[in-house]
Design a protein around this motif. Structure first.
Motif, short mmCIF file in Angstrom:
data_model
loop_
_atom_site.label_atom_id
_atom_site.label_comp_id
_atom_site.label_asym_id
_atom_site.label_seq_id
_atom_site.Cartn_x
_atom_site.Cartn_y
_atom_site.Cartn_z
N ILE A 160 0.81 -1.21 0.01
CA ILE A 160 0.05 0.04 0.15
C ILE A 160 0.80 1.21 -0.05
O ILE A 160 0.50 2.18 -0.49
N LEU A 161 1.77 1.19 0.85
CA LEU A 161 2.80 2.51 0.66
C LEU A 161 3.43 2.74 -0.43
O LEU A 161 3.75 3.75 -0.97
N ASP A 162 3.87 1.71 -1.45
CA ASP A 162 4.20 1.58 -2.48
C ASP A 162 3.34 2.17 -3.58
O ASP A 162 3.67 3.17 -4.20
N LEU A 163 2.20 1.83 -3.21
CA LEU A 163 1.20 2.51 -4.32
C LEU A 163 0.91 4.07 -3.88
O LEU A 163 0.71 4.84 -4.71
N PHE A 164 0.95 4.39 -2.54
CA PHE A 164 0.92 5.69 -2.19
C PHE A 164 2.06 6.48 -2.81
O PHE A 164 1.58 7.82 -3.29
N VAL A 165 3.20 6.07 -2.64
CA VAL A 165 4.39 6.90 -3.23
C VAL A 165 4.02 6.82 -4.94
O VAL A 165 4.42 8.13 -5.38
N ARG A 166 3.75 5.70 -5.58
CA ARG A 166 3.47 5.92 -6.93
C ARG A 166 2.44 7.06 -7.35
O ARG A 166 2.47 7.70 -8.35
N THR A 167 1.45 6.97 -6.39
CA THR A 167 0.35 8.07 -6.75
C THR A 167 0.25 9.24 -6.14
O THR A 167 -0.66 10.17 -5.99
N ASN A 168 1.61 9.45 -5.49
CA ASN A 168 1.78 10.93 -4.86
C ASN A 168 1.11 11.00 -3.54
O ASN A 168 0.90 12.19 -3.13
N LEU A 169 0.69 10.06 -2.75
CA LEU A 169 0.03 10.50 -1.65
C LEU A 169 0.94 10.18 -0.35
O LEU A 169 0.81 10.60 0.76
N ALA A 170 2.07 9.82 -0.51
CA ALA A 170 3.39 9.37 0.32
C ALA A 170 4.65 9.98 -0.22
O ALA A 170 4.85 9.68 -1.46
N ASN A 171 5.42 10.19 0.47
CA ASN A 171 6.96 10.34 0.09
C ASN A 171 7.95 9.25 0.66
O ASN A 171 7.45 9.18 2.09
N ARG A 172 8.86 8.98 0.15
CA ARG A 172 9.88 7.92 0.78
C ARG A 172 10.85 8.53 1.32
O ARG A 172 11.64 9.21 0.54
N ILE A 173 11.45 8.63 2.49
CA ILE A 173 12.71 8.79 3.02
C ILE A 173 13.69 7.65 2.71
O ILE A 173 13.66 6.79 3.51
N GLU A 174 14.50 7.81 1.71
CA GLU A 174 15.11 6.84 1.20
C GLU A 174 16.17 6.38 2.49
O GLU A 174 16.28 5.17 2.53
N SER A 175 17.08 7.25 3.12
CA SER A 175 17.85 6.79 3.92
C SER A 175 17.40 5.98 5.20
O SER A 175 18.26 5.42 5.72
#
Length: 158
Positions: free
Chosen positions: A77-92
């Protein structure tokens, strides 16, 4: 004297019910469904003061639902949210933040506090356009621009 141009984005930052409405609209506009589980994951993510991992979200949902929620389900779900701009991933940190302006797509700059873990999202087109231009000059394409700056926030230094 020349004039100074502000290259930062002006956003309509959402919170509370308005944030959920904006997130739901952005997800359905992307052709995805706003399910109960997706709503719960978004609510849990949006309620965090600092970037949260899938495990943090799974633990919060498990407590709320009274049954175990698998982190793998939350990751999807988080991956979907990142793809659809609902969430941002802090890579580090392999952690996520709810996007407070889900209708706006742009490159992100994160300021991350090493003491409290809080992350601030900043937009500066001049900086990210310069990074994209440098990468293009080096022959890179299909860029995913993620800029993370680490330091100590004003709350922790003051």
């Amino acid at each position: 004297m020349g004039t100074t141009t502000d290259h930062r984005h002006a956003h309509n930052e959402h919170s509370g019910a308005a944030l959920v409405r904006a997130a739901r609209a952005a997800l359905t506009d992307a052709g995805e469904q706003w399910t109960g589980m997706r709503a719960d994951v978004f609510d849990a993510l949006a309620s965090q003061d600092a970037p949260a991992s899938a495990y943090d979200i799974a633990d919060a949902l498990s407590a709320k639902r009274g049954k175990r929620v698998a982190p793998n389900s939350v990751y999807r779900i988080l991956d979907l949210f990142v793809r659809t701009n609902l969430a941002n991933r802090i890579e580090s940190a392999n952690a996520y933040l709810a996007n407070r302006h889900p209708g706006c797509r742009h490159d992100c700059i994160f300021l991350i506090c090493d003491d409290c873990g809080r992350a601030e999202h900043v937009d500066d087109d001049r900086l990210t356009e310069g990074l994209r231009a440098a990468a293009a000059a080096a022959g890179f394409a299909d860029l995913k621009t993620v800029v993370e700056l680490r330091g100590t926030c004003s709350s922790c230094t003051g």
